[in-house]
Design a protein around this motif. Sequence first.
Motif, PDB file in Angstrom:
ATOM      1  N   LEU A 527      49.499 -72.273 -62.019  1.00 41.63           N
ATOM      2  CA  LEU A 527      50.804 -72.867 -62.295  1.00 41.63           C
ATOM      3  C   LEU A 527      51.877 -71.789 -62.247  1.00 41.63           C
ATOM      4  O   LEU A 527      51.586 -70.594 -62.332  1.00 41.63           O
ATOM      5  CB  LEU A 527      50.820 -73.547 -63.672  1.00 41.63           C
ATOM      6  CG  LEU A 527      49.894 -74.748 -63.893  1.00 41.63           C
ATOM      7  CD1 LEU A 527      50.029 -75.227 -65.327  1.00 41.63           C
ATOM      8  CD2 LEU A 527      50.212 -75.878 -62.924  1.00 41.63           C
ATOM      9  N   ARG A 543      58.018 -76.945 -74.916  1.00 38.47           N
ATOM     10  CA  ARG A 543      58.106 -76.723 -73.469  1.00 38.47           C
ATOM     11  C   ARG A 543      56.713 -76.720 -72.844  1.00 38.47           C
ATOM     12  O   ARG A 543      56.511 -77.254 -71.749  1.00 38.47           O
ATOM     13  CB  ARG A 543      58.800 -75.376 -73.205  1.00 38.47           C
ATOM     14  CG  ARG A 543      58.939 -75.035 -71.732  1.00 38.47           C
ATOM     15  CD  ARG A 543      59.958 -75.946 -71.045  1.00 38.47           C
ATOM     16  NE  ARG A 543      59.979 -75.739 -69.610  1.00 38.47           N
ATOM     17  CZ  ARG A 543      59.216 -76.410 -68.731  1.00 38.47           C
ATOM     18  NH1 ARG A 543      58.360 -77.343 -69.153  1.00 38.47           N
ATOM     19  NH2 ARG A 543      59.301 -76.174 -67.434  1.00 38.47           N
ATOM     20  N   LYS A 545      54.126 -78.340 -74.053  1.00 40.25           N
ATOM     21  CA  LYS A 545      53.662 -79.732 -74.087  1.00 40.25           C
ATOM     22  C   LYS A 545      54.223 -80.514 -72.907  1.00 40.25           C
ATOM     23  O   LYS A 545      53.530 -81.327 -72.288  1.00 40.25           O
ATOM     24  CB  LYS A 545      54.063 -80.380 -75.417  1.00 40.25           C
ATOM     25  CG  LYS A 545      53.284 -79.875 -76.620  1.00 40.25           C
ATOM     26  CD  LYS A 545      53.763 -80.532 -77.910  1.00 40.25           C
ATOM     27  CE  LYS A 545      53.004 -79.973 -79.113  1.00 40.25           C
ATOM     28  NZ  LYS A 545      53.496 -80.579 -80.387  1.00 40.25           N
ATOM     29  N   GLN A 546      55.497 -80.276 -72.591  1.00 44.70           N
ATOM     30  CA  GLN A 546      56.109 -80.931 -71.434  1.00 44.70           C
ATOM     31  C   GLN A 546      55.386 -80.520 -70.157  1.00 44.70           C
ATOM     32  O   GLN A 546      55.154 -81.345 -69.258  1.00 44.70           O
ATOM     33  CB  GLN A 546      57.593 -80.559 -71.336  1.00 44.70           C
ATOM     34  CG  GLN A 546      58.463 -81.141 -72.438  1.00 44.70           C
ATOM     35  CD  GLN A 546      59.887 -80.631 -72.350  1.00 44.70           C
ATOM     36  OE1 GLN A 546      60.274 -79.971 -71.379  1.00 44.70           O
ATOM     37  NE2 GLN A 546      60.678 -80.941 -73.366  1.00 44.70           N
ATOM     38  N   LEU A 547      55.015 -79.242 -70.078  1.00 48.50           N
ATOM     39  CA  LEU A 547      54.305 -78.736 -68.911  1.00 48.50           C
ATOM     40  C   LEU A 547      52.974 -79.457 -68.741  1.00 48.50           C
ATOM     41  O   LEU A 547      52.572 -79.803 -67.621  1.00 48.50           O
ATOM     42  CB  LEU A 547      54.083 -77.226 -69.060  1.00 48.50           C
ATOM     43  CG  LEU A 547      53.408 -76.502 -67.885  1.00 48.50           C
ATOM     44  CD1 LEU A 547      54.296 -76.558 -66.647  1.00 48.50           C
ATOM     45  CD2 LEU A 547      53.114 -75.058 -68.245  1.00 48.50           C
ATOM     46  N   LYS A 548      52.293 -79.726 -69.869  1.00 48.41           N
ATOM     47  CA  LYS A 548      51.014 -80.428 -69.785  1.00 48.41           C
ATOM     48  C   LYS A 548      51.206 -81.867 -69.328  1.00 48.41           C
ATOM     49  O   LYS A 548      50.407 -82.404 -68.547  1.00 48.41           O
ATOM     50  CB  LYS A 548      50.304 -80.386 -71.141  1.00 48.41           C
ATOM     51  CG  LYS A 548      48.915 -81.022 -71.091  1.00 48.41           C
ATOM     52  CD  LYS A 548      48.168 -80.886 -72.394  1.00 48.41           C
ATOM     53  CE  LYS A 548      46.770 -81.478 -72.249  1.00 48.41           C
ATOM     54  NZ  LYS A 548      45.992 -81.392 -73.494  1.00 48.41           N
ATOM     55  N   GLU A 549      52.275 -82.519 -69.841  1.00 45.72           N
ATOM     56  CA  GLU A 549      52.545 -83.895 -69.428  1.00 45.72           C
ATOM     57  C   GLU A 549      52.839 -83.967 -67.932  1.00 45.72           C
ATOM     58  O   GLU A 549      52.476 -84.940 -67.260  1.00 45.72           O
ATOM     59  CB  GLU A 549      53.720 -84.457 -70.237  1.00 45.72           C
ATOM     60  CG  GLU A 549      53.398 -84.673 -71.711  1.00 45.72           C
ATOM     61  CD  GLU A 549      54.631 -85.083 -72.511  1.00 45.72           C
ATOM     62  OE1 GLU A 549      55.710 -85.184 -71.891  1.00 45.72           O
ATOM     63  OE2 GLU A 549      54.502 -85.270 -73.737  1.00 45.72           O
ATOM     64  N   GLU A 550      53.485 -82.935 -67.418  1.00 47.55           N
ATOM     65  CA  GLU A 550      53.873 -82.930 -66.007  1.00 47.55           C
ATOM     66  C   GLU A 550      52.709 -82.577 -65.082  1.00 47.55           C
ATOM     67  O   GLU A 550      52.596 -83.119 -63.976  1.00 47.55           O
ATOM     68  CB  GLU A 550      55.008 -81.927 -65.786  1.00 47.55           C
ATOM     69  CG  GLU A 550      56.305 -82.303 -66.500  1.00 47.55           C
ATOM     70  CD  GLU A 550      57.313 -81.164 -66.481  1.00 47.55           C
ATOM     71  OE1 GLU A 550      56.999 -80.112 -65.865  1.00 47.55           O
ATOM     72  OE2 GLU A 550      58.392 -81.310 -67.083  1.00 47.55           O
ATOM     73  N   THR A 551      51.844 -81.653 -65.513  1.00 47.56           N
ATOM     74  CA  THR A 551      50.810 -81.137 -64.607  1.00 47.56           C
ATOM     75  C   THR A 551      49.379 -81.425 -65.050  1.00 47.56           C
ATOM     76  O   THR A 551      48.450 -81.321 -64.253  1.00 47.56           O
ATOM     77  CB  THR A 551      50.949 -79.614 -64.480  1.00 47.56           C
ATOM     78  OG1 THR A 551      50.676 -79.005 -65.747  1.00 47.56           O
ATOM     79  CG2 THR A 551      52.343 -79.241 -64.030  1.00 47.56           C
ATOM     80  N   THR A 554      48.182 -76.510 -69.142  1.00 50.23           N
ATOM     81  CA  THR A 554      49.186 -75.721 -69.852  1.00 50.23           C
ATOM     82  C   THR A 554      48.621 -74.351 -70.188  1.00 50.23           C
ATOM     83  O   THR A 554      47.434 -74.089 -70.003  1.00 50.23           O
ATOM     84  CB  THR A 554      49.637 -76.418 -71.148  1.00 50.23           C
ATOM     85  OG1 THR A 554      50.762 -75.718 -71.677  1.00 50.23           O
ATOM     86  CG2 THR A 554      48.526 -76.414 -72.197  1.00 50.23           C
TER      87      THR A 554
END
Length: 732
Positions: A527, A543, A545-551, A554
Amino acid sequence: MTRCMGCMAEIPEQEEACRFCGYVKNTDVKEAYYLLPGQIVGEKYMVGKVLGYGGFGVTYIGWDTVLKRKVAIKEYLPSDFATRSYGTKMLTVFSGEAATQFQAGLNSFISEAKRLARFNRIPEIVDIYDCFMENDTGYIIMEFLDGITVKEMLKETPRIPAERACQIAVSVLKGLSEVHKEGIIHRDIAPDNIFITKKGDIKILDFGAARYATAVQSRSLSVILKPGYAPEEQYRSRGEQGAWTDVYAMGATLYRMITGIRPEESIERMVEDTIKTPTELGIEMDSNIENALMNSLNVKKEFRLQDAETFYKAIECKEEMKRVVEVKEKEEELKLPRWMFFAMAGAGALVCLCIVLFVTGVIDFRRPVIDSTKGVAALSGNERYVPNISGMSYDEAEKVLQEKHLNVVINGMNYSESIEKNKILSQEPKDGEKAALEETIYVIMSGGNQEVMMPELAGMEYEEAVKLIMAQNLLFDEEELTEEYSDYVEKGRIISQSIEAEERIGVQTEISLTVSLGSLSTETAVLTAPDLTGLTKEEALERLKQLKEETGFTYSLGDVKREYSAEVEKGRIISQGLEPGSEVRTSEPMTLVISKGPETVQVPDVVYSSREDAVASLESAGLDVTVKTEYSSMVSSGLVISQSVEADTQAEKGSAITIVVSLGVKPAAQQSQPQAPQQSQPQAPQQSEPPASQPAGPPAGEPAQPQAPAVEPGAGNDVKVVEDDGVKVVGE
């Protein structure tokens, strides 16, 4: 040719074991936090094997590659506050209050070296060649000594001949007398700190160890005293220390060398003193020397030899020394005239008659029980019983004692879980004891329950966090340990703690932790590392957590360090381990450096400390100290009355603080002179946990004598300012 890391001698390259000392080439260090042999510090000092390790640092043999000489390298490394990874040079300082304590001790370590470097001219003091900061710590380069300590010598032989022992003592005392003139006290003279070189020279080791081994703000560490060699004032948190402190320790060391017996602990000798003179033990000795030795070992400092010079001159028989016996109640021998024997026979018959009348209840001549609160009525003349003032405030105690024509003076401060802050913890003389008219009662005030600041543990490795908890005198509740899986905190690191960071809590409070088991997912991906700089840790986690939701993947948080920064707001991220925008695998943890804001220090509590200890504590904390003096009937001479910045608050490093030191009761001859404006009454401070000992003021019946002021009082409102070892001293 190559250099042996065990003795720094030159040996052939192919030689595995040194022909001079037997050191085997490439021998690994015993502890991971030691510097590896062959590493260079200060750009020119080669590190060799470890010579010794104490609670505050490591000493290595070394080689000055420029001047081509053998040296000793002392590295500041307090194990309670810092560590080092194997093979690296940089120290890892624990976060939270440990970092503050580490820095305070480091400052003291370096400043002590600079002060001692002035004494290179004194043959008994180890020469200091250099001192510097590097690898996030400090180093002192000093003269290398080859020989044996007195402690090691006493392992080989039970006793040292009196003549040789006195020669050693004289050398040590001459060295001490010189440094005492500069206001420096060793505080740890003992057989292991006296070194005899192969040439026969005597050297004093480890000046200042007690001061920089225990950081000035530490609430969890206490100075380690050597039983038998420490005088009673060192057992008391407010005991008045001076040249006489080193005199006692040297006397105890000399006694041990001559007799082969270590003196009983001074605190025990206060209760019952059974020490015997060398001649009583069958050892022949000059009476003048024996008198000097036993005078140096008097428990109470006022009966002890007061300085090192007097001691060594008495040993050299340059000054006559008479035995000074500590004042105790004397039993007078009673000689009865012949006529009294006949009178006693008649009295015996009368006693028998009285016993019969007492048993039958006709008469009752038992002494009534005396209540100390009615002491004025209980005794006639100039004596009275001392009332119990424990638990009272100073004002309450003063009022009670004034009614009985007694005085009260504060003589120190100790912590207490049972007596609330600003109340009297103990008194001397005690409740019910007799006191003379206008005698002074010395009291120890309670500082309340001792507190520490809860350190920040989140992000630390589990072992490091537990070690820091114990170093702060807190308890780790292992049974309450919680382990959780976390996508955001690396395995083995702390997720959360039961008490918030920077909260002040009582010592021995139980702390529970939540530790990460790592992520359940074993898959990794490549990533683009996000930019977390400028965010708070909570915002950084959001931030991620957002990365995990997107990809679906994390990074987990790895080591979280905290550093001072004037540019980045406190609590926000200064830098991160993974370069923002770079492509890295998600298995690599994200390390963070979080701002602690501008560098501040926790102001030590020095009220009721001695002037010397107060100045040392405040300077080591990085504060600019100004000392004022004033007369006080409330606080013993030489103790701090008040401080201008409240204790335990945060102050910017280098900021000014003023302390007011008591000169004791104003002499009667100066009572009519104009007085400077009085300082506000001090608040009772807190300090390190004291040893369980009784307060010791001046002898009963003798009020505290005022010490000479730092500057003489001027006429009217004139104020003089002089320099005293870099400390501004103001006298009114």
